[in-house]
Design a protein around this motif. Structure first.
Motif, PDB file in Angstrom:
ATOM      1  N   GLN A  37      97.248  32.200  19.873  1.00 53.10           N
ATOM      2  CA  GLN A  37      97.065  33.272  18.901  1.00 53.10           C
ATOM      3  C   GLN A  37      95.926  32.998  17.927  1.00 53.10           C
ATOM      4  O   GLN A  37      95.391  33.927  17.330  1.00 53.10           O
ATOM      5  N   ASN A  61      93.342  35.129  19.046  1.00 58.74           N
ATOM      6  CA  ASN A  61      93.743  36.535  19.164  1.00 58.74           C
ATOM      7  C   ASN A  61      94.091  36.932  20.591  1.00 58.74           C
ATOM      8  O   ASN A  61      93.756  38.031  21.053  1.00 58.74           O
ATOM      9  N   TYR A  89      97.247  37.524  23.112  1.00 55.54           N
ATOM     10  CA  TYR A  89      98.694  37.782  23.114  1.00 55.54           C
ATOM     11  C   TYR A  89      99.095  38.198  24.522  1.00 55.54           C
ATOM     12  O   TYR A  89      99.517  39.313  24.763  1.00 55.54           O
TER      13      TYR A  89
END
Length: 194
Positions: free
Chosen positions: A46, A49, A51
């Motif tokens: 994460q 960024n 997911y």
């Protein structure tokens, strides 16, 4: 290629932060880095960024496809999986459960062009369960952050003891040599400079 695992049997000691910072520093120095996120909290994943829920590191343990994502110049990542703890439970009775990452790296070395990386850095969760043992089995070095506390001190001996037991357990039965060759280094972390 150097494979380094960041592991400790205590949470909150800075494993992910150290993994991230070390990898970023190596990349700035021109080294090609592959992160593997073996923590089911997926904090390292994460940080970039990402997911993902498909083609994550969990598939390395299940025989499925694993994506390697380039996240920055000189930095790639195999995303973590929030399902990794349940995958570990499913593997509980497998004889080869502690060597599955070793097998995946061996089987995918050419196909995934793993030889391009100067460093593979593996972030583990705070335990010595199946995923962490898999990381240790493929590593040249283990860096274990320690915090200045009684719990941090106890975690140091806990990891050392479990690692030695693991070394004795995973051996070539003909030669009695251990497959577990990683050196263990402790790194003081979160110390006030006063």
């Amino acid at each position: 290629m150097k494979i380094i695992t960041f592991a400790a049997i205590k949470g909150g000691v800075g494993k992910t932060t150290l993994t991230f910072n070390y990898g970023e520093w190596l990349a700035r120095k021109g080294h090609k880095v592959l992160f593997i996120d073996l923590d089911h909290q997926c904090n390292l994943t994460q940080c970039y960024n990402i997911y993902e829920s498909q083609n994550t590191i969990a598939n390395a343990f299940k025989g499925g496809n694993v994506d390697i994502k380039q996240v920055k110049e000189n930095i790639s990542l195999i995303p973590g999986s929030v399902q990794l703890d349940s995958v570990e439970r499913d593997l509980e009775n497998s004889d080869k459960k502690n060597m599955l990452l070793y097998l995946w790296l061996e089987d995918n070395y050419e196909k995934k062009k793993l030889g391009q990386f100067d460093y593979i850095l593996i972030d583990c969760r705070p335990d010595f369960a199946t995923a962490t043992k898999n990381a240790v089995a493929v590593s040249h070095a283990i860096i274990s952050p320690l915090t200045p506390s009684e719990f941090g001190y106890n975690a140091k001996f806990n990891l050392s003891t479990r690692l030695e037991a693991f070394r004795k357990d995973v051996i070539d039965y003909r030669t009695r040599e251990s497959y577990i060759t990683a050196e263990l280094y402790f790194l003081a972390n979160m110390i006030r400079p006063n």
